[in-house]
Design an enzyme around this catalytic site. Structure first.
Site, PDB file in Angstrom:
ATOM      1  N   ASN A  10      13.290 -31.266  17.454  1.00  0.00           N
ATOM      2  CA  ASN A  10      14.404 -32.012  16.857  1.00  0.00           C
ATOM      3  C   ASN A  10      14.857 -31.397  15.544  1.00  0.00           C
ATOM      4  OD1 ASN A  10      14.390 -34.024  18.810  1.00  0.00           O
ATOM      5  ND2 ASN A  10      13.107 -35.407  17.613  1.00  0.00           N
ATOM      6  N   ASP A  12      15.782 -32.742  12.131  1.00  0.00           N
ATOM      7  CA  ASP A  12      15.610 -33.998  11.383  1.00  0.00           C
ATOM      8  C   ASP A  12      16.589 -34.046  10.211  1.00  0.00           C
ATOM      9  OD1 ASP A  12      13.516 -34.663  13.039  1.00  0.00           O
ATOM     10  OD2 ASP A  12      11.951 -34.524  11.505  1.00  0.00           O
ATOM     11  N   LYS A  39       8.344 -34.674  17.520  1.00  0.00           N
ATOM     12  CA  LYS A  39       6.885 -34.837  17.606  1.00  0.00           C
ATOM     13  C   LYS A  39       6.243 -33.634  18.283  1.00  0.00           C
ATOM     14  CE  LYS A  39       7.515 -39.795  17.648  1.00  0.00           C
ATOM     15  NZ  LYS A  39       7.467 -39.966  16.201  1.00  0.00           N
ATOM     16  N   GLY A  40       6.950 -33.075  19.265  1.00  0.00           N
ATOM     17  CA  GLY A  40       6.414 -31.899  19.954  1.00  0.00           C
ATOM     18  C   GLY A  40       6.275 -30.732  19.007  1.00  0.00           C
ATOM     19  N   ASN A  42       6.302 -30.645  15.765  1.00  0.00           N
ATOM     20  CA  ASN A  42       5.354 -30.910  14.670  1.00  0.00           C
ATOM     21  C   ASN A  42       3.904 -30.707  15.125  1.00  0.00           C
ATOM     22  OD1 ASN A  42       7.568 -31.712  13.138  1.00  0.00           O
ATOM     23  ND2 ASN A  42       7.269 -33.896  13.547  1.00  0.00           N
ATOM     24  N   LEU A 212      -4.993 -45.645  12.395  1.00  0.00           N
ATOM     25  CA  LEU A 212      -4.797 -46.963  11.775  1.00  0.00           C
ATOM     26  C   LEU A 212      -4.101 -46.860  10.415  1.00  0.00           C
ATOM     27  CD1 LEU A 212      -8.400 -48.156  12.706  1.00  0.00           C
ATOM     28  CD2 LEU A 212      -6.282 -48.988  13.752  1.00  0.00           C
ATOM     29  N   THR A 239       6.512 -39.318   7.416  1.00  0.00           N
ATOM     30  CA  THR A 239       6.994 -38.635   8.624  1.00  0.00           C
ATOM     31  C   THR A 239       6.033 -37.508   9.020  1.00  0.00           C
ATOM     32  OG1 THR A 239       9.221 -39.033   7.773  1.00  0.00           O
ATOM     33  CG2 THR A 239       9.047 -37.593   9.696  1.00  0.00           C
ATOM     34  N   ASP A 243       1.621 -36.811  13.758  1.00  0.00           N
ATOM     35  CA  ASP A 243       1.661 -35.516  14.456  1.00  0.00           C
ATOM     36  C   ASP A 243       0.634 -34.553  13.856  1.00  0.00           C
ATOM     37  OD1 ASP A 243       3.794 -36.532  15.895  1.00  0.00           O
ATOM     38  OD2 ASP A 243       5.267 -35.771  14.463  1.00  0.00           O
ATOM     39  N   GLY A 278       9.250 -34.374   4.321  1.00  0.00           N
ATOM     40  CA  GLY A 278       9.657 -33.726   5.565  1.00  0.00           C
ATOM     41  C   GLY A 278       8.620 -33.840   6.667  1.00  0.00           C
TER      42      GLY A 278
HETATM   43  O1  RIB Z   1       6.810 -37.977  14.197  1.00  0.00           O
HETATM   44  C1  RIB Z   1       7.875 -37.578  13.389  1.00  0.00           C
HETATM   45  C2  RIB Z   1       8.994 -37.048  14.232  1.00  0.00           C
HETATM   46  O2  RIB Z   1       9.503 -38.094  15.034  1.00  0.00           O
HETATM   47  C3  RIB Z   1      10.183 -36.535  13.459  1.00  0.00           C
HETATM   48  O3  RIB Z   1      10.057 -35.177  13.134  1.00  0.00           O
HETATM   49  C4  RIB Z   1      11.354 -36.865  14.361  1.00  0.00           C
HETATM   50  O4  RIB Z   1      12.039 -35.761  14.841  1.00  0.00           O
HETATM   51  C5  RIB Z   1      10.779 -37.705  15.481  1.00  0.00           C
HETATM   52  O5  RIB Z   1      10.581 -36.996  16.630  1.00  0.00           O
END
Ligand code: RIB
Length: 296
Positions: A10, A12, A39-40, A42, A212, A239, A243, A278
Site C-alpha cells: 500500500n 500510506d 500489512k504485507g 511491512n 495485547l 502504525t 506487523d 510511519g
Molecule cells: O498495519 C499497518 C498497515 O495497515 C498500514 O501500512 C496500512 O497500509 C494498512 O495496510
C-alpha cells in the site's frame, strides 16, 4: 527452508491530527506524509530487517514502483510482484496526538491477484517452506489450499478482520498471529485464557500468538503458554506495530530461539516501531532491537 509472504503493498497517506474526525465533521490535519505500507509489505520488511531472507508475492499498479524499490533495498525478493493497470492499494491513516490510528483502505491492485499468478509464485516452494498471509489480498482460500497441498507451513495474521475469514480453510493454518479482537472472533471467546483455549479447541494443530498492545503478548504452543510484557516507550505512531511483531516473531521462531526469547525480540521490535513515525520506516533493524533489549 524458504519464506514467502503473499500480501498487500500500500501507499500510506498519513495525516497527523489532534483527534480523529467525528461522523459529519470536517477537521484539518497538522501534517501529511506518504510512506510505504500495507500489512504485507511491512511484514516482509520486518522479516528482512530481522535478518530472514523473504520473497514477496503480490500486485501493484504503475504508481507503486517505489514500494517494490523499498522492498528491494531491504533485500526482499520481488520477482513475484506483478505490475497491473489498476492503481496500487492505498491507505488513508489518521494518527492522533496519542499515536493511535484509524486506517481506511482502498485495496486497488491488492485485490487483483490471479490464480495463475498464485500457481506461478508457488512453483518454487515445497514441503516445510513457510507461507505468511495477512487479510489484505484476494484469493486467500486458494493460496492457503495450494500452499498446504505443497506441504508449506501457513502463518496467518487475519488482519484486517472481515466476515469472510470465517469461511477460509483455517484448519490448514499452522500458526495464527492475532490481536484480541481477531482472537475473540476466531475463538468466539473473550479474555486471554479463553481466547487461546478456544482457538486451540477449534484448531488443535495450530499454535497461536496473541498480541495485547500495551499489555504485551502471549504465545500458546501446544497448550503451553508464554507471556511477555510490553516495553514502555513514548508512543508516537502505532502504525505497523503489529506487523513488526509478526515479522520478528516468525524470524526468531525460524532461528530456533526459545519461546521467551522469541516474544522478547518481537515485543522489543514493536516497542521501537511505535516510538517512530510511519509504517515501513518505523520497523527497526535487528541490531537496534538488540541494543534496545540489552538496556532492559
Ligand atoms: O498495519 C499497518 C498497515 O495497515 C498500514 O501500512 C496500512 O497500509 C494498512 O495496510
Amino acid at each position: 527452508m524458504k519464506v514467502l509472504n503473499f500480501g498487500s503493498l500500500n501507499i500510506d497517506y498519513v495525516y497527523r491530527v489532534d483527534r480523529f474526525a467525528l461522523p459529519g465533521e470536517t477537521i484539518s490535519s497538522v501534517k501529511m506524509e506518504r510512506f510505504c505500507g500495507g500489512k504485507g509489505l511491512n511484514q516482509s520488511i520486518a522479516l528482512a530487517r530481522a535478518g530472514i531472507p523473504v520473497a514477496h508475492g503480490g500486485c501493484i499498479g504503475g504508481d507503486g514502483a517505489f514500494l517494490v524499490e523499498e522492498l528491494q533495498e531491504n533485500g526482499v525478493d520481488t520477482e513475484n510482484i506483478r505490475i497491473l493497470s489498476s492503481p496500487s492499494g492505498h491507505a488513508v491513516i489518521q494518527v492522533d496526538a496519542g499515536g493511535e490510528n484509524t486506517i481506511l483502505l482502498y485495496p486497488g491492485a491488492n485485490y487483483a491477484i490471479s490464480r495463475q499468478q498464485i500457481d506461478k509464485t508457488l512453483e518454487g516452494y515445497g514441503d516445510g517452506d513457510i507461507l505468511l498471509l495477512q487479510n489484505e489480498v484476494n484469493e486467500i482460500p486458494y493460496i492457503m489450499e495450494r500452499a498446504a497441498a505443497k506441504g508449506m507451513k501457513i502463518f496467518f495474521n487475519p488482519s484486517p478482520l472481515t466476515l469472510a475469514v470465517e469461511e477460509y480453510p483455517l484448519h490448514l493454518v499452522s500458526c495464527f498471529l492475532v490481536n484480541a479482537l481477531e482472537g475473540a472472533s476466531l475463538s468466539g471467546e473473550e479474555g486471554t485464557e479463553k481466547i487461546l483455549a478456544g482457538i486451540r479447541n477449534k484448531f488443535p494443530k495450530a499454535q497461536t500468538v496473541l498480541t495485547l498492545g500495551e499489555n504485551g503478548a502471549c504465545y500458546d504452543a501446544g497448550g503451553k503458554q508464554y507471556t511477555q510484557s510490553a516495553f514502555p516507550v513514548k508512543v508516537v505512531d502505532t502504525t505497523a506495530a503489529g506487523d513488526t511483531f509478526t515479522g520478528y516473531f516468525i524470524a526468531e521462531l525460524l532461528r530456533g530461539n526459545s519461546p521467551h526469547a522469541i516474544l522478547r525480540w518481537a515485543c522489543g521490535a514493536s516497542a521501537l516501531a511505535v516510538s517512530r513515525r510511519g509504517a515501513a520506516p518505523s520497523i527497526p533493524m535487528r541490531e537496534e532491537v538488540n541494543t534496545f533489549l540489552q538496556n532492559r
